[in-house]
Design a protein around this motif. Sequence first.
Motif, PDB file in Angstrom:
ATOM      1  N   ALA A  37       0.868  -1.180   0.000  1.00 49.49           N
ATOM      2  CA  ALA A  37       0.000   0.000   0.000  1.00 49.49           C
ATOM      3  C   ALA A  37       0.902   1.227   0.000  1.00 49.49           C
ATOM      4  CB  ALA A  37      -0.896  -0.006   1.239  1.00 49.49           C
ATOM      5  N   TYR A  38       0.425   2.336  -0.582  1.00 49.10           N
ATOM      6  CA  TYR A  38       1.300   3.502  -0.740  1.00 49.10           C
ATOM      7  C   TYR A  38       1.821   4.051   0.581  1.00 49.10           C
ATOM      8  CZ  TYR A  38      -2.511   6.834   0.293  1.00 49.10           C
ATOM      9  OH  TYR A  38      -3.508   7.552   0.884  1.00 49.10           O
ATOM     10  N   MET A  39       1.034   4.011   1.643  1.00 47.70           N
ATOM     11  CA  MET A  39       1.506   4.535   2.933  1.00 47.70           C
ATOM     12  C   MET A  39       2.601   3.643   3.516  1.00 47.70           C
ATOM     13  SD  MET A  39       0.828   7.400   4.271  1.00 47.70           S
ATOM     14  CE  MET A  39      -0.476   8.559   4.040  1.00 47.70           C
ATOM     15  N   ILE A  40       2.462   2.334   3.387  1.00 50.41           N
ATOM     16  CA  ILE A  40       3.497   1.422   3.880  1.00 50.41           C
ATOM     17  C   ILE A  40       4.771   1.615   3.065  1.00 50.41           C
ATOM     18  CG2 ILE A  40       4.141  -1.016   4.148  1.00 50.41           C
ATOM     19  CD1 ILE A  40       1.125  -1.535   4.736  1.00 50.41           C
ATOM     20  N   ALA A  41       4.623   1.734   1.743  1.00 46.87           N
ATOM     21  CA  ALA A  41       5.778   1.994   0.884  1.00 46.87           C
ATOM     22  C   ALA A  41       6.443   3.315   1.272  1.00 46.87           C
ATOM     23  CB  ALA A  41       5.352   2.015  -0.578  1.00 46.87           C
ATOM     24  N   HIS A  42       5.630   4.311   1.587  1.00 46.70           N
ATOM     25  CA  HIS A  42       6.149   5.623   1.983  1.00 46.70           C
ATOM     26  C   HIS A  42       6.987   5.520   3.261  1.00 46.70           C
ATOM     27  CE1 HIS A  42       6.364   9.769   3.306  1.00 46.70           C
ATOM     28  NE2 HIS A  42       5.675   9.464   4.390  1.00 46.70           N
ATOM     29  N   PHE A  43       6.434   4.918   4.310  1.00 50.80           N
ATOM     30  CA  PHE A  43       7.164   4.855   5.572  1.00 50.80           C
ATOM     31  C   PHE A  43       8.414   3.980   5.476  1.00 50.80           C
ATOM     32  CE2 PHE A  43       3.150   6.483   7.412  1.00 50.80           C
ATOM     33  CZ  PHE A  43       3.693   7.584   8.061  1.00 50.80           C
ATOM     34  N   GLY A  44       8.359   2.903   4.722  1.00 52.97           N
ATOM     35  CA  GLY A  44       9.554   2.087   4.502  1.00 52.97           C
ATOM     36  C   GLY A  44      10.633   2.873   3.776  1.00 52.97           C
ATOM     37  N   ALA A  45      10.230   3.600   2.747  1.00 54.80           N
ATOM     38  CA  ALA A  45      11.174   4.423   1.983  1.00 54.80           C
ATOM     39  C   ALA A  45      11.732   5.550   2.832  1.00 54.80           C
ATOM     40  CB  ALA A  45      10.491   4.970   0.729  1.00 54.80           C
ATOM     41  N   VAL A  46      10.903   6.148   3.678  1.00 56.03           N
ATOM     42  CA  VAL A  46      11.367   7.213   4.570  1.00 56.03           C
ATOM     43  C   VAL A  46      12.450   6.671   5.496  1.00 56.03           C
ATOM     44  CG1 VAL A  46      10.717   8.621   6.575  1.00 56.03           C
ATOM     45  CG2 VAL A  46       9.315   8.670   4.517  1.00 56.03           C
ATOM     46  N   PHE A  47      12.220   5.524   6.081  1.00 54.47           N
ATOM     47  CA  PHE A  47      13.197   4.944   7.011  1.00 54.47           C
ATOM     48  C   PHE A  47      14.529   4.684   6.313  1.00 54.47           C
ATOM     49  CE2 PHE A  47      15.344   1.218   8.732  1.00 54.47           C
ATOM     50  CZ  PHE A  47      15.643   1.682  10.005  1.00 54.47           C
ATOM     51  N   LEU A  48      14.487   3.998   5.177  1.00 48.10           N
ATOM     52  CA  LEU A  48      15.727   3.659   4.484  1.00 48.10           C
ATOM     53  C   LEU A  48      16.461   4.895   3.976  1.00 48.10           C
ATOM     54  CD1 LEU A  48      14.432   0.540   2.538  1.00 48.10           C
ATOM     55  CD2 LEU A  48      15.993   0.556   4.501  1.00 48.10           C
ATOM     56  N   SER A  49      15.719   5.833   3.422  1.00 50.15           N
ATOM     57  CA  SER A  49      16.379   7.035   2.909  1.00 50.15           C
ATOM     58  C   SER A  49      16.870   7.925   4.050  1.00 50.15           C
ATOM     59  CB  SER A  49      15.457   7.802   1.960  1.00 50.15           C
ATOM     60  OG  SER A  49      14.338   8.308   2.634  1.00 50.15           O
ATOM     61  N   MET A  50      16.252   7.855   5.222  1.00 49.44           N
ATOM     62  CA  MET A  50      16.693   8.650   6.362  1.00 49.44           C
ATOM     63  C   MET A  50      18.070   8.197   6.840  1.00 49.44           C
ATOM     64  SD  MET A  50      14.935   9.506  10.048  1.00 49.44           S
ATOM     65  CE  MET A  50      13.351   9.573   9.305  1.00 49.44           C
ATOM     66  N   VAL A  51      18.306   6.908   6.827  1.00 55.31           N
ATOM     67  CA  VAL A  51      19.622   6.399   7.228  1.00 55.31           C
ATOM     68  C   VAL A  51      20.691   6.927   6.267  1.00 55.31           C
ATOM     69  CG1 VAL A  51      21.034   4.318   7.482  1.00 55.31           C
ATOM     70  CG2 VAL A  51      18.686   4.344   8.362  1.00 55.31           C
ATOM     71  N   ILE A  52      20.407   6.842   4.984  1.00 59.21           N
ATOM     72  CA  ILE A  52      21.351   7.341   3.987  1.00 59.21           C
ATOM     73  C   ILE A  52      21.523   8.852   4.131  1.00 59.21           C
ATOM     74  CG2 ILE A  52      21.711   7.645   1.492  1.00 59.21           C
ATOM     75  CD1 ILE A  52      20.225   4.885   1.212  1.00 59.21           C
ATOM     76  N   SER A  53      20.429   9.567   4.333  1.00 56.85           N
ATOM     77  CA  SER A  53      20.462  11.016   4.497  1.00 56.85           C
ATOM     78  C   SER A  53      21.314  11.423   5.691  1.00 56.85           C
ATOM     79  CB  SER A  53      19.033  11.544   4.671  1.00 56.85           C
ATOM     80  OG  SER A  53      19.038  12.921   4.940  1.00 56.85           O
ATOM     81  N   PHE A  54      21.200  10.697   6.783  1.00 52.93           N
ATOM     82  CA  PHE A  54      21.989  11.007   7.976  1.00 52.93           C
ATOM     83  C   PHE A  54      23.476  11.020   7.650  1.00 52.93           C
ATOM     84  CE2 PHE A  54      24.573   9.313  11.457  1.00 52.93           C
ATOM     85  CZ  PHE A  54      24.456  10.354  12.362  1.00 52.93           C
ATOM     86  N   PHE A  55      23.944   9.979   6.988  1.00 50.36           N
ATOM     87  CA  PHE A  55      25.374   9.885   6.691  1.00 50.36           C
ATOM     88  C   PHE A  55      25.809  10.899   5.633  1.00 50.36           C
ATOM     89  CE2 PHE A  55      24.695   5.778   8.768  1.00 50.36           C
ATOM     90  CZ  PHE A  55      25.710   5.845   9.698  1.00 50.36           C
TER      91      PHE A  55
END
Length: 126
Positions: A37-55
Amino acid sequence: MPKFEVREFISFAVVGVINTATYYAFYLLGLKGLGLAYMIAHFGAVFLSMVISFFLNSYVTYKVKPTLKKFLIYPVTQLVNIVVTAVLLYLLVDGLGMSSTIAPLAALIITVPVTFVVTGKVLKAA
């Protein structure tokens, strides 16, 4: 604006483009590839991209050493951004009928300036 802030903003913008592409790739992978579902895809993508964004923001934008403390604080400070993006995503998709494929990009455009300020404060202070 002092010179270092201009450099930081330009670096933040470049990292933001990379992070947005990363988010969008993970979002589409979840949405289209995994059939989430788009919201689940959104939150999963947010988490993964946040880790990359942090570094990327630690090393490239603000040139600070990433630490466990900063890593643990970083998502908390991004919570407002995540919530605002999710609300905008919901409003754009369910409220205005925008494509769930395009809506995340529109939502992210609105949240970028706030994220720049908050991210800088957290990574420089912690």
